[in-house]
Write a protein that holds these residues in place. Structure first.
Motif, mmCIF file in Angstrom:
data_model
loop_
_atom_site.group_PDB
_atom_site.id
_atom_site.type_symbol
_atom_site.label_atom_id
_atom_site.label_comp_id
_atom_site.label_asym_id
_atom_site.label_seq_id
_atom_site.Cartn_x
_atom_site.Cartn_y
_atom_site.Cartn_z
ATOM 1 N N LYS A 1 3.648 6.096 -5.401
ATOM 2 C CA LYS A 1 3.488 6.290 -6.846
ATOM 3 C C LYS A 1 2.349 7.270 -7.128
ATOM 4 C CE LYS A 1 3.218 1.978 -8.291
ATOM 5 N NZ LYS A 1 3.300 0.734 -9.102
ATOM 6 N N ASP B 1 0.835 -1.204 0.000
ATOM 7 C CA ASP B 1 0.000 0.000 0.000
ATOM 8 C C ASP B 1 0.867 1.249 0.000
ATOM 9 O OD1 ASP B 1 -2.275 -1.545 0.022
ATOM 10 O OD2 ASP B 1 -2.609 -1.352 2.178
ATOM 11 N N GLU C 1 2.230 1.929 -3.497
ATOM 12 C CA GLU C 1 1.160 2.456 -4.350
ATOM 13 C C GLU C 1 0.857 3.909 -3.994
ATOM 14 O OE1 GLU C 1 -0.192 1.139 -7.109
ATOM 15 O OE2 GLU C 1 1.282 -0.439 -6.812
#
Length: 130
Positions: A9, A3, A6
């Motif tokens: 990003k 997580d 992500e």
């Protein structure tokens, strides 16, 4: 993918989305640490530096070279680092009227959900004072 990776990003994509448009680039400030370090020698460190850069002629030319992106960006996250690869089609200096595919790489360090540091391959440009 974790997580955290992500999320890291996602913050890179959000900041790039904001910085690509000088009309909304000020909104990127909330996603940058107060001590944001810029390793690109053409841009000052700090939020003020990167936001001011978005309004320059250099940035306008860079935006033109990046649009439309022929492929979606590729992001790779590991630990607190995110690398992004952007493709672009540039005029081929050896074949007038044709283009060639080139790739640009950027890397950021993410700290507590905000961008803290940035690296790319830019070198000093003669005559710019940088």
């Amino acid at each position: 993918m974790t997580d955290r990776a992500e999320a890291n990003k996602a913050v890179v994509l959000k900041v790039m989305e904001l910085l690509i448009d000088p009309e909304v680039s000020e909104q990127a400030r909330q996603y940058l640490t107060p001590e944001y370090i810029q390793h690109n020698p053409e841009i000052e460190s700090g939020a003020d530096g990167i936001i001011a850069f978005t309004k320059t002629e250099e940035a306008r030319v860079a935006r033109e070279n990046m649009r439309p992106a022929p492929e979606p960006p590729v992001l790779v996250a590991e630990g607190d680092k995110v690398v992004m690869m952007i493709s672009r089609d540039l005029p081929d200096p050896e074949n007038p009227g044709q283009t060639y595919r080139a790739y640009w790489f950027d890397m950021w360090r993410v700290e507590d959900g905000r961008l803290a540091e940035h690296w790319d391959a830019v070198t000093k440009t003669p005559g710019t004072g940088h």
